[in-house]
Design an enzyme around this catalytic site. Structure first.
Site, PDB file in Angstrom:
ATOM      1  N   CYS A   2       0.327  -1.296  -0.491  1.00 19.50           N
ATOM      2  CA  CYS A   2      -0.060  -0.351   0.221  1.00 19.50           C
ATOM      3  C   CYS A   2       0.632   1.101  -0.092  1.00 19.50           C
ATOM      4  O   CYS A   2       1.999   1.005   0.470  1.00 19.50           O
ATOM      5  CB  CYS A   2      -0.799   0.516   1.420  1.00 19.50           C
ATOM      6  SG  CYS A   2      -1.837  -1.348   1.257  1.00 19.50           S
ATOM      7  N   ARG A  27       6.192  -0.457  -4.253  1.00 20.07           N
ATOM      8  CA  ARG A  27       5.842  -1.225  -2.498  1.00 20.07           C
ATOM      9  C   ARG A  27       4.888  -2.266  -2.786  1.00 20.07           C
ATOM     10  O   ARG A  27       4.772  -3.051  -2.020  1.00 20.07           O
ATOM     11  CB  ARG A  27       4.569  -0.260  -2.076  1.00 20.07           C
ATOM     12  CG  ARG A  27       5.906   1.017  -1.278  1.00 20.07           C
ATOM     13  CD  ARG A  27       5.462   1.851  -1.290  1.00 20.07           C
ATOM     14  NE  ARG A  27       4.837   1.361   0.701  1.00 20.07           N
ATOM     15  CZ  ARG A  27       5.139   1.148   1.653  1.00 20.07           C
ATOM     16  NH1 ARG A  27       6.209   2.250   2.265  1.00 20.07           N
ATOM     17  NH2 ARG A  27       4.994   1.386   3.003  1.00 20.07           N
ATOM     18  N   TRP A  76      -2.986  -2.825  -1.592  1.00 16.20           N
ATOM     19  CA  TRP A  76      -2.510  -3.941  -1.491  1.00 16.20           C
ATOM     20  C   TRP A  76      -3.863  -4.774  -0.652  1.00 16.20           C
ATOM     21  O   TRP A  76      -3.519  -4.602   0.408  1.00 16.20           O
ATOM     22  CB  TRP A  76      -1.181  -4.154  -0.857  1.00 16.20           C
ATOM     23  CG  TRP A  76      -0.510  -5.542  -1.400  1.00 16.20           C
ATOM     24  CD1 TRP A  76      -0.100  -6.195  -2.073  1.00 16.20           C
ATOM     25  CD2 TRP A  76      -0.573  -6.325  -0.610  1.00 16.20           C
ATOM     26  NE1 TRP A  76       0.176  -7.662  -1.813  1.00 16.20           N
ATOM     27  CE2 TRP A  76      -0.338  -7.716  -1.243  1.00 16.20           C
ATOM     28  CE3 TRP A  76      -1.007  -7.122   1.573  1.00 16.20           C
ATOM     29  CZ2 TRP A  76       0.747  -9.583  -0.563  1.00 16.20           C
ATOM     30  CZ3 TRP A  76      -0.831  -8.290   1.833  1.00 16.20           C
ATOM     31  CH2 TRP A  76       0.167  -9.290   0.854  1.00 16.20           C
ATOM     32  N   ASN A 102      -3.268   2.638   5.339  1.00 17.62           N
ATOM     33  CA  ASN A 102      -2.408   1.153   5.147  1.00 17.62           C
ATOM     34  C   ASN A 102      -2.435   0.877   6.254  1.00 17.62           C
ATOM     35  O   ASN A 102      -2.291   1.292   7.963  1.00 17.62           O
ATOM     36  CB  ASN A 102      -0.845   1.394   5.076  1.00 17.62           C
ATOM     37  CG  ASN A 102      -0.730   2.515   3.730  1.00 17.62           C
ATOM     38  OD1 ASN A 102      -1.374   2.023   2.568  1.00 17.62           O
ATOM     39  ND2 ASN A 102       0.737   3.059   3.575  1.00 17.62           N
ATOM     40  N   GLY A 103      -2.451  -0.341   6.614  1.00 21.49           N
ATOM     41  CA  GLY A 103      -2.219  -0.996   7.564  1.00 21.49           C
ATOM     42  C   GLY A 103      -3.590  -1.883   8.010  1.00 21.49           C
ATOM     43  O   GLY A 103      -4.642  -1.834   6.434  1.00 21.49           O
ATOM     44  N   GLU A 482      19.127 -18.343   0.470  1.00 19.47           N
ATOM     45  CA  GLU A 482      18.556 -17.072  -0.777  1.00 19.47           C
ATOM     46  C   GLU A 482      18.628 -16.890  -1.717  1.00 19.47           C
ATOM     47  O   GLU A 482      17.718 -16.231  -2.977  1.00 19.47           O
ATOM     48  CB  GLU A 482      19.913 -15.462   0.230  1.00 19.47           C
ATOM     49  CG  GLU A 482      19.700 -14.351  -1.400  1.00 19.47           C
ATOM     50  CD  GLU A 482      18.284 -13.312  -0.547  1.00 19.47           C
ATOM     51  OE1 GLU A 482      18.111 -13.812   0.083  1.00 19.47           O
ATOM     52  OE2 GLU A 482      17.917 -12.231  -1.594  1.00 19.47           O
ATOM     53  N   LYS A 486      15.491 -15.837  -4.065  1.00 20.72           N
ATOM     54  CA  LYS A 486      15.148 -14.722  -5.226  1.00 20.72           C
ATOM     55  C   LYS A 486      14.368 -15.747  -6.647  1.00 20.72           C
ATOM     56  O   LYS A 486      13.345 -14.874  -7.104  1.00 20.72           O
ATOM     57  CB  LYS A 486      16.502 -14.489  -5.727  1.00 20.72           C
ATOM     58  CG  LYS A 486      17.229 -13.563  -4.762  1.00 20.72           C
ATOM     59  CD  LYS A 486      17.044 -12.357  -5.328  1.00 20.72           C
ATOM     60  CE  LYS A 486      15.922 -11.935  -4.074  1.00 20.72           C
ATOM     61  NZ  LYS A 486      16.336 -11.561  -2.740  1.00 20.72           N
ATOM     62  N   GLU A 489      10.442 -15.878  -5.935  1.00 22.93           N
ATOM     63  CA  GLU A 489      10.013 -14.546  -6.103  1.00 22.93           C
ATOM     64  C   GLU A 489       9.630 -14.039  -7.629  1.00 22.93           C
ATOM     65  O   GLU A 489       8.094 -13.753  -7.746  1.00 22.93           O
ATOM     66  CB  GLU A 489      11.262 -13.411  -4.608  1.00 22.93           C
ATOM     67  CG  GLU A 489      10.814 -13.645  -4.081  1.00 22.93           C
ATOM     68  CD  GLU A 489      11.782 -12.493  -3.590  1.00 22.93           C
ATOM     69  OE1 GLU A 489      11.474 -11.772  -2.924  1.00 22.93           O
ATOM     70  OE2 GLU A 489      13.046 -12.535  -3.734  1.00 22.93           O
ATOM     71  N   HIS A 505      17.613 -37.041   3.960  1.00 21.07           N
ATOM     72  CA  HIS A 505      17.265 -37.629   4.734  1.00 21.07           C
ATOM     73  C   HIS A 505      15.401 -37.391   4.925  1.00 21.07           C
ATOM     74  O   HIS A 505      14.501 -37.619   5.239  1.00 21.07           O
ATOM     75  CB  HIS A 505      17.702 -36.943   5.782  1.00 21.07           C
ATOM     76  CG  HIS A 505      18.795 -37.618   6.457  1.00 21.07           C
ATOM     77  ND1 HIS A 505      19.218 -38.228   7.428  1.00 21.07           N
ATOM     78  CD2 HIS A 505      19.969 -35.791   6.742  1.00 21.07           C
ATOM     79  CE1 HIS A 505      20.271 -37.774   8.029  1.00 21.07           C
ATOM     80  NE2 HIS A 505      21.183 -37.162   7.193  1.00 21.07           N
ATOM     81  N   LYS A 605       6.647  -4.055  -1.325  1.00 27.94           N
ATOM     82  CA  LYS A 605       7.866  -4.643  -0.874  1.00 27.94           C
ATOM     83  C   LYS A 605       8.656  -4.205   0.595  1.00 27.94           C
ATOM     84  O   LYS A 605       9.185  -4.633   1.539  1.00 27.94           O
ATOM     85  CB  LYS A 605       8.586  -3.005  -1.608  1.00 27.94           C
ATOM     86  CG  LYS A 605      10.122  -2.422  -1.225  1.00 27.94           C
ATOM     87  CD  LYS A 605      11.235  -3.487  -2.002  1.00 27.94           C
ATOM     88  CE  LYS A 605      12.703  -3.379  -1.243  1.00 27.94           C
ATOM     89  NZ  LYS A 605      13.429  -4.399  -1.725  1.00 27.94           N
TER      90      LYS A 605
HETATM   91  C1  F6R Z   1      12.940 -10.966  -0.400  1.00 29.37           C
HETATM   92  C2  F6R Z   1      12.513  -9.240   0.213  1.00 29.37           C
HETATM   93  C3  F6R Z   1      12.367  -9.717   1.781  1.00 29.37           C
HETATM   94  C4  F6R Z   1      12.334  -9.210   2.800  1.00 29.37           C
HETATM   95  C5  F6R Z   1      11.624  -8.771   3.898  1.00 29.37           C
HETATM   96  C6  F6R Z   1      11.778  -8.388   4.800  1.00 29.37           C
HETATM   97  O1  F6R Z   1      13.543 -10.138  -1.674  1.00 29.37           O
HETATM   98  O2  F6R Z   1      12.962  -8.299  -0.034  1.00 29.37           O
HETATM   99  O3  F6R Z   1      11.841 -11.454   2.303  1.00 29.37           O
HETATM  100  O4  F6R Z   1      13.695  -9.110   2.570  1.00 29.37           O
HETATM  101  O5  F6R Z   1      10.642  -9.114   3.343  1.00 29.37           O
HETATM  102  O6  F6R Z   1      11.946  -7.052   4.632  1.00 29.37           O
HETATM  103  P1  F6R Z   1      12.618  -5.917   5.355  1.00 29.37           P
HETATM  104  O7  F6R Z   1      14.203  -6.508   5.413  1.00 29.37           O
HETATM  105  O8  F6R Z   1      12.049  -4.622   4.534  1.00 29.37           O
HETATM  106  O9  F6R Z   1      12.422  -6.357   6.855  1.00 29.37           O
END
Ligand code: F6R
Length: 610
Positions: A2, A27, A76, A102-103, A482, A486, A489, A505, A605
């Site tokens: 949002c 975002r 969102w 937002n929220g 990670e 990536k 996502e 296992h 984001k």
């Molecule tokens: C993955 C990604 C998310 C953030 C997570 C935490 O690419 O960006 O997994 O790492 O939402 O976000 P922050 O770091 O802003 O607390």
């Protein structure tokens, strides 16, 4: 997650709101809307489902909705599907009050029942409409008074922008547990959920604290605390370049940000290394407090959590203090063992992730000292920490984090080395060698980025796979997590990361002819062990991409189908180099699958709801 923009001034507001919302697109959202006041037309509300372009089109680039005061929103969806009725702004029954939010209003069902019993008819399924209707219920010619009454009744997390057709010379903004910033202009004033929406108009901002209410007119901003007492806010100057939040010729923000990593790591470490010594001036923790630490919790979500996984190996190895890595969303409910001798290292790019913030507050309540690693200056997590180490990654726009991850790692190295030195866990020579290696990281990262063709080629071979595994041991496993995230996502390929020894296992049952396994074998002393795991999956038909350092380049190429070689580096710093091919692989695979790389489906984001 949002986005809110609000403006009051002398210019046509709609194009400004649309521009601000466009800058907040990253975002994550699924619908958008505007409420703009015009003296003859009253409060005009326009909404459009889907991409923001639909709202630009519906308003004829903003020209069809005249007025100089208004609020805009990208939603969102949480309560109710993303359609025109549920999008924000939500309006009160008479249409005179409009709210963007937002929220989540947690007690909205009870409040809705209360209002329905008074004859109020609701149009949407949203929790936000309750705020608009409740404001109208309490409105008797004084918007601020109505806001103050509503704040006593609503529970949950919110950033709100509120406009009222009867009071067009002002609008009101409120914040609790959801970010909101006030921008000070000349002849205008603004609000936004983050600075990227403001910096083309003003660089002078104030951060609202929880419970604060701001009343904005063209020429003034008055902020009140939760008891409606006036408060004076600090005005902070933002020096981010606007270009840092623009694509600058790249097709995607994600690719631009991947490429920016050497520069971002450099910006994060250079000012903190002077004559071969790490200087963390920002830290307030005393030598005595440091010596008393008997446990470290690293608390984070998503990729930041993966940095935490790598941090565990690094901190434990250097400090010999037990480190527990906790998913922020689980931490609060796990009855964590926290005392005054606990340090909570909280990692967050946005500094606003609600799960992380809530876990941090819990750790603080239980007595821990809070040291945060944050990218967004002035964010809530940064402001509520005892110590903050900022990552200097600059604005990160792509939803999938890359440069923020890399700079978080860089701060972890600085912290680990600094603490190790202060605790006498490293001799001078070891310390100097490690600091010198750290200083070489940007250059080594650049060496990988100078040769992306190979990774692009591998992506072209494997982009059609439906299931991809990442395996590694020790710190390589943290990087595998990670790499897998990536890929998931942005390319929507199902993927899992496993500690290589754990595969047999259970998970190895999923390996069949043609399954792709990415084997991270950077940790030199574990190379042979990892190659045994590679043999196990190859024997079951897997195709393997292997990643190892130059030292093992030759051997690697005889064991795997596709070999990726990274420069030799001290194992502690491996994640910074290994992650780059993982990011590029995910990027190219997503590109070849035609995915919306910067705005992957369902993701936001900054995740500001629990
Ligand atoms: C993955 C990604 C998310 C953030 C997570 C935490 O690419 O960006 O997994 O790492 O939402 O976000 P922050 O770091 O802003 O607390």
């Amino acid at each position: 997650m949002c986005g809110i923009v609000g403006y009051i001034g002398r210019e046509q507001v709609s194009p400004i709101l649309l521009d601000g919302l466009t800058r907040l697109e990253y975002r994550g959202y699924d619908s958008a809307g505007l409420a703009v006041f015009h003296p003859e037309k009253g409060l005009q509300v326009v909404k459009a489902r889907g991409r923001l372009q639909a709202l630009w089109d519906a308003t004829q680039q903003g020209q069809a909705v005249p007025g100089t005061m208004g609020v805009g929103h990208t939603r969102w969806a949480t309560h109710g599907a993303p359609n025109d009725i549920n999008s924000h702004p939500q309006v009160s029954q008479s249409g005179k009050i409009a709210v963007v939010h937002n929220g989540i209003i947690e007690n909205y069902v009870k409040l809705k029942e209360f209002l329905e019993a008074k004859g109020v008819v609701f149009a949407s399924e949203t929790d936000t409409e309750v705020v608009a209707q409740l404001l109208e219920y309490y409105y008797h010619g004084d918007l601020l008074d109505a806001v103050s009454k509503v704040l006593h009744r609503i529970e949950g997390a919110y950033a709100l922008g509120i406009v009222c057709a009867d009071e067009p010379e002002q609008f009101v903004a409120v914040r609790k547990d959801s970010p909101l910033i006030v921008g000070h202009g000349v002849g205008f004033n603004m609000i936004a959920s983050d600075v990227t929406a403001l910096i083309s108009y003003t660089r002078e901002v104030s951060y609202l604290n929880d419970g604060e209410v701001a009343v904005l007119t063209r020429d003034s901003i008055q902020v009140y605390d939760s008891l409606m007492r006036p408060v004076t806010k600090e005005v902070v100057h933002i020096d981010w370049e606007i270009s840092a939040a623009e694509k600058g010729g790249y097709e995607h923000f994600m690719f631009k940000e991947i490429m920016e990593q050497p520069k971002a790591i450099q910006a994060t470490i250079s000012p903190r290394i002077q004559n071969g010594q790490i200087v963390l001036d920002e830290l307030n923790i005393t030598q005595e407090q440091l010596q008393q630490l008997d446990r470290i919790y690293v608390i984070a979500c998503g990729s930041s959590y993966h940095v935490g996984m790598a941090a565990k190996y690094i901190l434990e190895r250097l400090l010999r203090i037990p480190v527990e890595v906790a998913l922020a969303s689980e931490f609060r409910y796990s009855e964590p063992i926290v005392t005054e001798r606990t340090l909570a290292v909280v990692i967050s790019q946005s500094g606003e992730t609600i799960d992380t913030l809530a876990a941090m507050r819990e750790a603080k309540r239980l007595g821990a000292r809070i040291l945060s690693i944050v990218n967004v200056v002035g964010s809530t997590i940064a402001r509520e920490s005892d110590d903050v180490l900022y990552t200097w990654a600059g604005p990160e726009i792509a939803v999938a984090t890359t440069k923020a991850y890399s700079t978080q790692l860089a701060v972890v190295y600085l912290l680990a080395l600094d603490f190790a030195k202060k605790l006498g866990k490293l001799n001078e020579q070891e310390y100097e060698t490690l600091v010198a290696e750290l200083e070489q990281l940007p250059e080594k990262a650049q060496m990988i980025l100078d040769h992306t063709e190979e990774i692009q080629y591998f992506a072209s071979i494997y982009f059609n796979h439906n299931s991809i595994f990442f395996i590694g041991r020790n710190i390589d496993y943290a990087v595998g997590l990670e790499g897998s995230l990536k890929l998931k996502e942005i390319s929507y390929i199902h993927s899992e990361a496993y500690a290589a020894g754990e595969l047999k296992h259970g998970t190895i049952s999923l390996i069949e002819d043609g399954t792709l396994v990415v084997a991270l074998a950077g940790w030199n002393t574990l190379f042979e062990k990892l190659m045994s795991n590679v043999k196990e999956v190859k024997a079951r038909g897997a195709d393997v991409i292997g990643v190892a350092t130059q030292t093992h380049a030759q051997k690697l190429s005889t064991q795997v189908d596709s070999a990726l070689v990274i420069p030799d580096v001290h194992p502690m710093f491996l994640p910074s180099l290994e992650v780059i091919p993982m990011q590029l692989f995910a990027y190219y695979v997503a590109l070849m699958r035609g995915c919306d790389i910067d705005k992957p489906r369902n993701l936001a984001k900054s995740v500001t709801v629990e």
